[in-house]
Scaffold this motif. Structure first.
Motif, PDB file in Angstrom:
ATOM      1  N   GLY A 213     -12.126  -0.280  27.617  1.00  0.00           N
ATOM      2  CA  GLY A 213     -11.165   0.774  27.074  1.00  0.00           C
ATOM      3  C   GLY A 213     -10.947   0.408  26.087  1.00  0.00           C
ATOM      4  O   GLY A 213      -9.909   1.209  25.135  1.00  0.00           O
TER       5      GLY A 213
ATOM      6  N   HIS B 106      -7.822  -0.455  32.956  1.00  0.00           N
ATOM      7  CA  HIS B 106      -7.030   0.343  32.392  1.00  0.00           C
ATOM      8  C   HIS B 106      -7.967   1.197  32.116  1.00  0.00           C
ATOM      9  O   HIS B 106      -8.448   2.021  31.765  1.00  0.00           O
TER      10      HIS B 106
ATOM     11  N   CYS C 166     -11.932  -0.345  37.127  1.00  0.00           N
ATOM     12  CA  CYS C 166     -12.933  -1.457  37.594  1.00  0.00           C
ATOM     13  C   CYS C 166     -11.914  -2.464  37.719  1.00  0.00           C
ATOM     14  O   CYS C 166     -11.786  -3.017  35.864  1.00  0.00           O
ATOM     15  N   ASP C 167     -11.211  -3.219  38.714  1.00  0.00           N
ATOM     16  CA  ASP C 167     -10.904  -5.016  38.027  1.00  0.00           C
ATOM     17  C   ASP C 167     -11.657  -5.709  38.077  1.00  0.00           C
ATOM     18  O   ASP C 167     -12.925  -6.059  39.442  1.00  0.00           O
ATOM     19  N   VAL C 168     -12.825  -6.085  37.369  1.00  0.00           N
ATOM     20  CA  VAL C 168     -13.926  -6.888  37.513  1.00  0.00           C
ATOM     21  C   VAL C 168     -13.824  -8.656  37.979  1.00  0.00           C
ATOM     22  O   VAL C 168     -14.735  -8.733  38.520  1.00  0.00           O
TER      23      VAL C 168
ATOM     24  N   THR D 272     -11.145 -12.979  35.729  1.00  0.00           N
ATOM     25  CA  THR D 272     -11.718 -12.514  35.333  1.00  0.00           C
ATOM     26  C   THR D 272     -12.802 -12.616  33.867  1.00  0.00           C
ATOM     27  O   THR D 272     -13.665 -12.080  34.093  1.00  0.00           O
TER      28      THR D 272
ATOM     29  N   ILE E  59     -20.648 -12.045  26.775  1.00  0.00           N
ATOM     30  CA  ILE E  59     -19.484 -12.441  25.919  1.00  0.00           C
ATOM     31  C   ILE E  59     -19.337 -13.951  26.375  1.00  0.00           C
ATOM     32  O   ILE E  59     -18.291 -14.043  27.164  1.00  0.00           O
TER      33      ILE E  59
ATOM     34  N   TYR F 259      -9.288 -20.804  29.087  1.00  0.00           N
ATOM     35  CA  TYR F 259      -9.975 -19.786  28.365  1.00  0.00           C
ATOM     36  C   TYR F 259     -11.912 -20.268  28.369  1.00  0.00           C
ATOM     37  O   TYR F 259     -12.954 -20.127  28.065  1.00  0.00           O
TER      38      TYR F 259
ATOM     39  N   GLY G  45     -17.119 -15.391  16.522  1.00  0.00           N
ATOM     40  CA  GLY G  45     -16.270 -16.180  16.338  1.00  0.00           C
ATOM     41  C   GLY G  45     -13.912 -15.100  16.385  1.00  0.00           C
ATOM     42  O   GLY G  45     -14.021 -15.186  17.367  1.00  0.00           O
TER      43      GLY G  45
ATOM     44  N   VAL H 290     -13.101 -10.907  16.211  1.00  0.00           N
ATOM     45  CA  VAL H 290     -13.450 -10.050  15.725  1.00  0.00           C
ATOM     46  C   VAL H 290     -12.262  -9.624  16.039  1.00  0.00           C
ATOM     47  O   VAL H 290     -10.923  -9.554  16.827  1.00  0.00           O
TER      48      VAL H 290
ATOM     49  N   THR I 243      -9.539  -6.958  17.014  1.00  0.00           N
ATOM     50  CA  THR I 243      -8.678  -6.282  18.109  1.00  0.00           C
ATOM     51  C   THR I 243      -8.202  -6.744  18.342  1.00  0.00           C
ATOM     52  O   THR I 243      -6.891  -8.055  17.857  1.00  0.00           O
TER      53      THR I 243
HETATM   54  N1  LIG Z   1     -11.755 -10.427  19.814  1.00  0.00           N
HETATM   55  C1  LIG Z   1     -12.237 -12.004  19.304  1.00  0.00           C
HETATM   56  O1  LIG Z   1     -11.996 -12.318  18.048  1.00  0.00           O
HETATM   57  C2  LIG Z   1     -13.439 -12.486  20.427  1.00  0.00           C
HETATM   58  C3  LIG Z   1     -13.305 -13.240  19.571  1.00  0.00           C
HETATM   59  C4  LIG Z   1     -14.397 -13.949  20.472  1.00  0.00           C
HETATM   60  C5  LIG Z   1     -14.833 -14.183  22.381  1.00  0.00           C
HETATM   61  N2  LIG Z   1     -14.108 -12.134  22.721  1.00  0.00           N
HETATM   62  C6  LIG Z   1     -14.729 -11.896  23.161  1.00  0.00           C
HETATM   63  O2  LIG Z   1     -14.737 -10.485  23.677  1.00  0.00           O
HETATM   64  C7  LIG Z   1     -14.510 -10.168  24.861  1.00  0.00           C
HETATM   65  C8  LIG Z   1     -13.668  -8.580  24.509  1.00  0.00           C
HETATM   66  O3  LIG Z   1     -12.602  -9.160  23.711  1.00  0.00           O
HETATM   67  P1  LIG Z   1     -11.614  -7.913  22.613  1.00  0.00           P
HETATM   68  O4  LIG Z   1     -11.212  -9.019  21.917  1.00  0.00           O
HETATM   69  O5  LIG Z   1     -12.146  -6.891  22.914  1.00  0.00           O
HETATM   70  O6  LIG Z   1     -10.495  -8.030  23.536  1.00  0.00           O
HETATM   71  P2  LIG Z   1      -9.093  -6.675  24.628  1.00  0.00           P
HETATM   72  O7  LIG Z   1      -8.170  -8.118  24.619  1.00  0.00           O
HETATM   73  O8  LIG Z   1      -9.069  -6.017  22.852  1.00  0.00           O
HETATM   74  O9  LIG Z   1     -10.240  -5.903  25.093  1.00  0.00           O
HETATM   75  C9  LIG Z   1     -10.295  -6.744  26.543  1.00  0.00           C
HETATM   76  C10 LIG Z   1     -10.369  -5.324  27.796  1.00  0.00           C
HETATM   77  O10 LIG Z   1     -10.583  -5.661  28.878  1.00  0.00           O
HETATM   78  C11 LIG Z   1     -10.270  -5.304  29.812  1.00  0.00           C
HETATM   79  N3  LIG Z   1      -9.761  -5.677  30.747  1.00  0.00           N
HETATM   80  C12 LIG Z   1      -9.195  -6.795  30.804  1.00  0.00           C
HETATM   81  N4  LIG Z   1      -8.899  -8.085  32.271  1.00  0.00           N
HETATM   82  C13 LIG Z   1      -9.871  -7.303  32.610  1.00  0.00           C
HETATM   83  C14 LIG Z   1     -10.385  -6.588  34.471  1.00  0.00           C
HETATM   84  N5  LIG Z   1      -9.965  -7.855  35.525  1.00  0.00           N
HETATM   85  N6  LIG Z   1     -11.068  -5.964  35.036  1.00  0.00           N
HETATM   86  C15 LIG Z   1     -11.888  -4.954  34.198  1.00  0.00           C
HETATM   87  N7  LIG Z   1     -11.222  -4.932  32.868  1.00  0.00           N
HETATM   88  C16 LIG Z   1     -10.522  -5.764  32.349  1.00  0.00           C
HETATM   89  C17 LIG Z   1      -9.081  -4.769  29.012  1.00  0.00           C
HETATM   90  O11 LIG Z   1      -8.290  -3.588  29.631  1.00  0.00           O
HETATM   91  C18 LIG Z   1      -9.597  -4.475  27.637  1.00  0.00           C
HETATM   92  O12 LIG Z   1      -9.563  -3.164  27.413  1.00  0.00           O
HETATM   93  C19 LIG Z   1     -13.708 -11.327  26.121  1.00  0.00           C
HETATM   94  O13 LIG Z   1     -15.168 -11.062  26.379  1.00  0.00           O
HETATM   95  C20 LIG Z   1     -13.046 -11.843  24.554  1.00  0.00           C
HETATM   96  O14 LIG Z   1     -13.271 -12.969  25.526  1.00  0.00           O
HETATM   97  C21 LIG Z   1     -13.004 -11.439  21.702  1.00  0.00           C
END
Ligand SMILES: NC(=O)c1ccc[n+]([C@@H]2O[C@H](COP(=O)([O-])OP(=O)(O)OC[C@H]3O[C@@H](n4cnc5c(N)ncnc54)[C@H](O)[C@@H]3O)[C@@H](O)[C@H]2O)c1
Length: 257
Positions: free
Chosen positions: A12, A36, A59-61, A111, A138, A153, A184, A186, A188
């Motif tokens: 999402g 969401h 979907c709640d994963v 999660t 990921i 985490y 590293g 990203v 977001t």
């Molecule tokens: N952003 C970074 O810098 C970064 C770095 C390393 C790893 N990651 C990993 O990348 C992945 C995505 O991160 P992101 O930065 O896009 O995060 P984000 O918070 O922007 O997005 C996460 C998404 O997962 C969804 N989500 C959360 N719980 C959920 C559930 N129970 N069921 C279904 N959907 C659910 C949220 O609604 C959201 O849309 C994660 O696994 C995170 O650990 C991110």
């Protein structure tokens, strides 16, 4: 050739949305899963506006029933998802180990980690039957070393790498590959995305040799490559995608080079 079907979890927003859009552009039927529904629908709209095919699934994963229902819905609409991107994840709170509650532990573990088990347990036998499967999980650079106040985490992201390697070893003989990506930072909501993170942003720059934070599009392209024919020999790898953060001990000061 018949279009392939991909499931992207947590699509999402953030990295998941970036990944989903790359698959949409490349002619995949995309199952956009998120807890969401509204944000999942936004990602779908963007894919469809680009000429792609996608469906939003709430979907709640972390819940077996939601995972099974989502896989069924996507399969009925587009055929078996033979590409699976386990991206959904939560960072939790910056707590020391003695501050972590049972609820917080369960939330992050379920999660980030149980979800990978639920999707893989369901889809691996189906991929085996069809003789083809591509999975990317990921993880994070926090799957490679410890990090104060992020213990739960960190535990999930280490476990994802071990799980990835085991899937590769267990299912590799059936033309199924499974790799992990360890980003590293990203851009977001979980990473660094606005002015309020400016101080943090600078400290990330200080430890990043490439002096850059990754975009979700760059993450999407890497994940797409890992599931493409070009990468068919890659199996069980954990690829760092971190601008060099983990190649550097921090002992010498490259900033004053
Ligand atoms: N952003 C970074 O810098 C970064 C770095 C390393 C790893 N990651 C990993 O990348 C992945 C995505 O991160 P992101 O930065 O896009 O995060 P984000 O918070 O922007 O997005 C996460 C998404 O997962 C969804 N989500 C959360 N719980 C959920 C559930 N129970 N069921 C279904 N959907 C659910 C949220 O609604 C959201 O849309 C994660 O696994 C995170 O650990 C991110």
């Amino acid at each position: 050739m018949k279009a392939k079907t991909v499931i992207v979890t947590g699509a999402g927003q953030g990295i998941g949305a970036g990944i989903a859009k790359i698959y949409g552009k490349n002619g995949f039927h995309v199952g956009v899963l998120d807890i969401h529904y509204e944000t999942a629908k936004e990602t779908v709209k963007e894919i469809v506006d680009q000429g792609g095919t996608a469906m939003a699934v709430e979907c709640d994963v972390a819940l077996r029933s939601d995972v099974e229902q989502a896989i069924d819905m996507v399969t009925k609409a587009y055929g078996l998802p033979t590409t699976l991107i386990n991206n959904a994840g939560v960072g939790g709170y910056f707590h020391r180990i003695d501050e972590v509650t049972d609820e917080e532990w369960d939330w992050i573990i379920n999660t980030n980690l149980k979800s990978v088990f639920l999707f893989c347990r369901n889809l691996l036998p189906k991929m085996k039957e069809i003789g083809y499967g591509r999975i990317v999980n990921i993880s994070s650079i926090q799957g490679l070393f410890g990090s104060p106040r992020s213990s739960t985490y960190v535990a999930t992201k280490h476990a994802i790498i071990g799980y990835t390697k085991t899937i590769a070893a267990e299912w590799g003989g059936f033309n199924i590959t499974c790799n992990a990506v360890c980003p590293g930072y990203v851009q977001t909501a979980m990473g660094i995305h606005d002015e309020s993170f400016k101080g943090f942003s600078q400290s990330v720059m200080d430890i990043t040799p490439s002096k850059k934070i990754a975009t979700v599009e760059e993450m999407g392209e890497l994940v797409y490559y890992l599931t493409s024919e070009k990468a068919q020999y890659m199996n069980g790898s954990a690829i760092t995608f971190d601008g060099g953060i983990t190649c550097y001990t921090g002992v010498t000061d490259f900033n004053n080079f």
